[in-house]
Design a protein around this motif. Structure first.
Motif, mmCIF file in Angstrom:
data_model
loop_
_atom_site.group_PDB
_atom_site.id
_atom_site.type_symbol
_atom_site.label_atom_id
_atom_site.label_comp_id
_atom_site.label_asym_id
_atom_site.label_seq_id
_atom_site.Cartn_x
_atom_site.Cartn_y
_atom_site.Cartn_z
ATOM 1 N N MET A 6 0.864 -1.167 0.000
ATOM 2 C CA MET A 6 0.000 0.000 0.000
ATOM 3 C C MET A 6 0.910 1.228 0.000
ATOM 4 O O MET A 6 1.876 1.287 0.761
ATOM 5 N N LYS A 7 0.605 2.210 -0.845
ATOM 6 C CA LYS A 7 1.442 3.401 -0.961
ATOM 7 C C LYS A 7 0.657 4.625 -0.517
ATOM 8 O O LYS A 7 -0.501 4.792 -0.882
ATOM 9 N N LYS A 8 1.305 5.469 0.265
ATOM 10 C CA LYS A 8 0.687 6.702 0.745
ATOM 11 C C LYS A 8 1.672 7.848 0.600
ATOM 12 O O LYS A 8 2.863 7.704 0.887
ATOM 13 N N LYS A 9 1.175 8.987 0.169
ATOM 14 C CA LYS A 9 1.989 10.190 0.050
ATOM 15 C C LYS A 9 1.868 10.979 1.353
ATOM 16 O O LYS A 9 0.766 11.187 1.865
ATOM 17 N N VAL A 10 3.009 11.395 1.901
ATOM 18 C CA VAL A 10 3.038 12.161 3.142
ATOM 19 C C VAL A 10 3.753 13.477 2.870
ATOM 20 O O VAL A 10 4.906 13.488 2.437
ATOM 21 N N LEU A 11 3.052 14.582 3.096
ATOM 22 C CA LEU A 11 3.640 15.908 2.926
ATOM 23 C C LEU A 11 4.072 16.429 4.290
ATOM 24 O O LEU A 11 3.264 16.509 5.212
ATOM 25 N N LEU A 12 5.348 16.780 4.415
ATOM 26 C CA LEU A 12 5.849 17.435 5.626
ATOM 27 C C LEU A 12 5.986 18.908 5.282
ATOM 28 O O LEU A 12 6.900 19.304 4.568
ATOM 29 N N MET A 13 5.061 19.706 5.757
ATOM 30 C CA MET A 13 5.039 21.136 5.431
ATOM 31 C C MET A 13 4.898 21.954 6.703
ATOM 32 O O MET A 13 4.193 21.551 7.630
#
Length: 96
Positions: A6-13
């Motif tokens: 399973m792939k998930k995009k994580v934005l660290l902003m």
């Protein structure tokens, strides 16, 4: 990467100097807190893929927090950075 992962995009902003890269380094690269002092400012976006909890692959986007980068993320890079993100996920992180 396995096709079953399973792939998930994580934005660290967040603001410059708020600890995004330090947090990423402690959680995913086994840094100890004092070693994060030597990390420099992130320029634009640093991408990495990390296998987490077995079959989960995180596509980490560590976004530089300087004002010029932040403005660029929400204007000219908006479609690229926020693709695959659901509005509810973006609102949660913006409201933290």
């Amino acid at each position: 990467m396995s096709s079953t992962a399973m792939k998930k995009k994580v934005l660290l902003m967040g603001k410059s100097g708020s600890g995004k890269t330090s947090m990423r380094s402690i959680i995913f690269a086994n840094y100890i807190a004092r070693d994060t002092r030597r990390l420099g400012a992130t320029i634009d976006v640093e991408h990495s893929h990390v296998r987490f909890l077995g079959n989960l692959v995180l596509n980490l986007w560590d976004c530089g927090g300087q004002d010029t980068f932040m403005e660029n993320y929400f204007t000219s890079q908006r479609d690229n950075i926020f693709q695959e993100q659901h509005l509810s996920e973006i609102e949660i992180f913006c409201n933290l």
